[in-house]
Design a protein around this motif. Structure first.
Motif, short mmCIF file in Angstrom:
data_model
loop_
_atom_site.label_atom_id
_atom_site.label_comp_id
_atom_site.label_asym_id
_atom_site.label_seq_id
_atom_site.Cartn_x
_atom_site.Cartn_y
_atom_site.Cartn_z
N TYR A 314 53.78 35.60 49.16
CA TYR A 314 52.28 35.70 48.84
C TYR A 314 52.19 36.68 47.58
CZ TYR A 314 47.43 34.46 49.58
OH TYR A 314 46.25 34.07 49.48
N ASN A 315 51.70 36.13 46.53
CA ASN A 315 51.52 36.98 45.54
C ASN A 315 50.05 37.82 45.56
OD1 ASN A 315 50.59 37.97 42.84
ND2 ASN A 315 50.61 36.19 42.07
N THR A 316 50.24 39.11 46.00
CA THR A 316 49.19 40.00 46.32
C THR A 316 48.89 40.98 44.87
OG1 THR A 316 50.45 41.48 47.29
CG2 THR A 316 49.48 39.89 48.60
N THR A 317 49.67 40.88 44.07
CA THR A 317 49.67 41.76 42.96
C THR A 317 49.03 41.45 41.65
OG1 THR A 317 52.11 41.50 42.29
CG2 THR A 317 51.61 43.39 43.76
N GLY A 318 49.06 40.02 41.36
CA GLY A 318 48.75 39.43 40.33
C GLY A 318 49.74 39.47 39.24
N GLU A 319 50.98 39.43 39.62
CA GLU A 319 52.36 39.05 38.96
C GLU A 319 52.53 37.55 38.77
OE1 GLU A 319 56.78 40.51 38.93
OE2 GLU A 319 55.42 41.59 39.68
N MET A 423 29.14 41.24 43.91
CA MET A 423 29.70 42.49 43.08
C MET A 423 31.04 42.46 43.52
SD MET A 423 28.78 43.16 46.23
CE MET A 423 27.82 44.26 47.38
N ASP A 424 31.90 43.29 42.54
CA ASP A 424 33.32 43.63 42.76
C ASP A 424 33.35 44.01 44.29
OD1 ASP A 424 33.79 42.50 40.43
OD2 ASP A 424 33.86 44.63 39.46
N VAL A 425 34.38 43.60 44.95
CA VAL A 425 34.61 44.01 46.35
C VAL A 425 35.93 44.43 46.68
CG1 VAL A 425 32.73 42.52 46.90
CG2 VAL A 425 34.97 41.69 47.27
N PHE A 426 36.26 44.77 47.90
CA PHE A 426 37.61 45.10 48.21
C PHE A 426 38.36 43.53 48.73
CE2 PHE A 426 39.90 45.27 52.43
CZ PHE A 426 41.09 45.80 51.87
N SER A 427 39.64 43.31 48.16
CA SER A 427 40.21 42.04 48.50
C SER A 427 41.35 42.34 49.64
CB SER A 427 40.68 41.52 47.30
OG SER A 427 41.52 40.42 47.62
N TRP A 428 41.39 41.72 50.73
CA TRP A 428 42.07 41.93 51.94
C TRP A 428 43.36 42.57 51.44
CZ3 TRP A 428 38.91 42.02 56.09
CH2 TRP A 428 37.71 41.54 56.09
N VAL A 429 44.13 41.35 51.12
CA VAL A 429 45.56 41.55 50.72
C VAL A 429 45.80 42.09 49.23
CG1 VAL A 429 46.31 40.22 52.52
CG2 VAL A 429 46.07 39.25 50.23
N ASN A 430 44.86 42.14 48.22
CA ASN A 430 44.89 42.41 46.87
C ASN A 430 44.54 43.81 46.50
OD1 ASN A 430 45.97 39.57 46.24
ND2 ASN A 430 43.87 39.22 46.91
N GLY A 431 43.64 44.36 47.22
CA GLY A 431 42.95 45.72 47.07
C GLY A 431 41.82 45.55 45.98
N TYR A 432 41.96 46.22 44.87
CA TYR A 432 40.95 46.44 44.14
C TYR A 432 40.93 45.92 42.60
CZ TYR A 432 38.76 49.02 47.83
OH TYR A 432 38.23 49.28 48.81
N ASN A 433 42.13 45.46 42.21
CA ASN A 433 42.48 44.97 40.99
C ASN A 433 41.99 43.46 40.52
OD1 ASN A 433 44.73 43.94 41.80
ND2 ASN A 433 45.76 44.05 39.95
N LYS A 434 42.05 42.67 41.82
CA LYS A 434 41.47 41.20 41.70
C LYS A 434 39.93 41.39 41.66
CE LYS A 434 42.84 36.89 43.48
NZ LYS A 434 43.27 36.01 44.80
N ARG A 435 39.25 41.23 40.69
CA ARG A 435 37.66 41.13 40.82
C ARG A 435 37.22 40.06 40.94
NH1 ARG A 435 35.56 46.47 39.15
NH2 ARG A 435 37.29 47.94 39.02
#
Ligand code: BGP
Length: 467
Positions: A314-319, A423-435
């Motif tokens: 599961y791609n959680t980093t945006g790679e 607004m930008d929020v916390f994403s369960w498995v991606n954290g904060y860089n997935k806005r």
């Protein structure tokens, strides 16, 4: 010529308690599994997330300023019942009354979810929705909300039953990180649908004013080729992820075709389940009582036959290009390289929502009405001197709005749309860089900045024209 939306089309912004509130252990809030899980992972936590616990007046005022008619939000179960049942935490109750009062002050309609991925830890550790006892606790909590919060008109029982169950027991990206357990997955799906039905029946048999529905994540499945094997794989994936829940919601039982597919999937994984036939009594009663269906949709999938051992990344980093999804006896979701996709490998195919809407009208004619309760683009936004030019997000939204409008023209009763996220929020498995937000959040200062898309959204809301 530009397409239009109906004059009374509701334009909203969506959030979820755990992803925005922060304040994880203040004012008596009880723990949820995520608290410890995220600390153990050590990548990020949901504290303070978007600090909605304190910033809600700012966010609600922004709704007003940007012509966002409705705020989709959820109540954190463990703020009300820290252990999931029993003693009520008055401070938690007071907090939501304050939020609803603020909405009222600005003429913003709250659209409230009762359960959004945040079962109180005590119940979670006790089996979450695999444990039938917890269904009762959920229903009691729902009834408490109906009785207490009469400021709320729109209720959703659950957010995304399919991702809730599969992320816990199939892909294993949510706690308790169990992978490829089809029996647990399907049991949890059914138990949540049974809990939904009970809550709907209590609401409809009580003297509550308002509407109730459920929010499903529905992702169209298309065969990867014309081969009978791939066509069947898409059919199986669709049966598990769409039909099982839609049958439960609108028929109150599982059709023969759906069950045949489910049993085939279970058999391929050497397992089985048992469903208590008595549950269908309650479910059938609820089937014609759903006032609306909430649909969350971001992606569509192309499915190819797959019968080897299940494999998942599961791609959680945006790679980009790292996602792998292969489930034994169901299929492999392939990346169509001719379609655009996000850095998180989510295929962008706005036409999918049109296919989905038209199909629901045809297959479940008692659906009454639909709200798109989540849709949006997860993106690494760039911030330059307070300016966020998110044209890709505007393109994404425009594509979706055009296909929603097309479906409305063809008679599907879609009454509103909520962008994920307000607004930008916390994403369960991606954290904060997935806005996803219309408003950029500087998570250091908690200051909000309208993105270009917020101005676009406002114009669409004011003119009901898809510009
Ligand atoms: C849905 C959830 C939301 C939200 C959204 C975006 O599944 O209901 O809570 O997180 O997806 O997903 P993600 O944050 O994983 O990109």
């Amino acid at each position: 010529e530009l397409r239009k939306l109906p004059e009374d089309f509701l334009m909203g912004g969506a959030t979820a308690a755990y992803q925005v509130e922060g304040a994880l252990d203040i004012d008596g809030k009880g723990p949820v599994a995520w608290d410890t899980f995220l600390v153990e992972k050590g990548r990020y936590t949901a504290e303070p997330a978007s600090d909605f616990y304190h910033q809600y007046p700012v966010d609600i005022e922004l709704c007003k300023k940007f012509k966002i008619d409705s705020l989709r939000m959820s109540i954190a179960w463990s703020r009300i019942f820290p252990k999931g049942y029993g003693e009520v935490n008055q401070k938690g109750v007071d907090y939501y009354h304050q939020v609803f009062a603020e909405c009222k002050k600005h003429g913003i309609t709250p659209f409230v979810t009762i359960h959004h991925f945040d079962t109180p830890k005590a119940l979670f550790d006790d089996g979450d929705f695999l444990n039938r006892e917890n269904i009762k606790h959920f229903v009691d909590y729902a009834k408490f909300c109906f009785d207490e919060f009469d400021e709320v008109y729109y209720w959703s029982t659950f957010n995304e039953i399919y991702p809730a169950a599969t992320n816990q027991y199939l892909t294993g990206v949510f706690p308790p990180e169990i992978k490829f357990d089809l029996s647990k997955t399907i049991t949890a799906l059914h138990n949540m649908m049974y809990a939904h039905a009970q809550a709907v029946n209590i609401f409809k048999e009580g003297s509550y004013e308002g509407e109730i529905g459920v929010v499903h994540s529905l992702e169209p499945k298309y065969p990867a080729s014309d081969s009978p094997e791939d066509i069947h794989a898409a059919e199986l994936d669709d049966a598990l992820s769409v039909k099982f829940l839609m049958d439960a919601t609108y028929l109150g039982y599982y059709s023969e075709h759906t069950m045949a597919c489910i049993n085939e999937i279970l058999a391929a994984n050497n397992t089985s389940i048992s469903i208590d036939e008595n549950d269908f009594v309650e479910m059938k009663k609820a089937a014609n009582r759903n006032d609306y269906l909430g649909i969350n949709n971001y992606v569509s999938h192309w499915v190819k036959a797959y019968n080897d051992e299940s494999q998942m990344f599961y791609n959680t980093t945006g790679e980009k290009g790292t996602q792998v999804y292969r489930i034994k006896g169901i299929g492999e979701r392939i990346q169509r390289t001719d379609l655009p996709r996000t850095d998180w490998d989510w295929l962008i195919y706005p036409e999918g929502i049109y296919d989905l809407l038209v199909r629901i009208k045809k297959d479940y004619p008692n659906y009454q009405k639909i709200y798109i309760t989540e849709n949006g683009l997860g993106y690494k936004d760039t911030f330059e001197d307070g300016i966020i030019l998110d044209d890709d997000r505007i393109d994404y939204l425009r594509g979706y709005f055009n296909y929603i409008s097309k479906a409305i023209d063809e008679g599907v009763n879609v009454k509103g749309y909520f962008i994920w996220s307000l607004m930008d929020v916390f994403s369960w498995v991606n954290g904060y860089n997935k806005r996803y937000g219309l408003f950029y959040v500087d998570f250091e200062t908690q200051k909000r900045y309208p993105k270009e898309s917020a101005y676009w959204y406002k114009l669409v809301s004011e003119t009901k024209t898809i510009i």
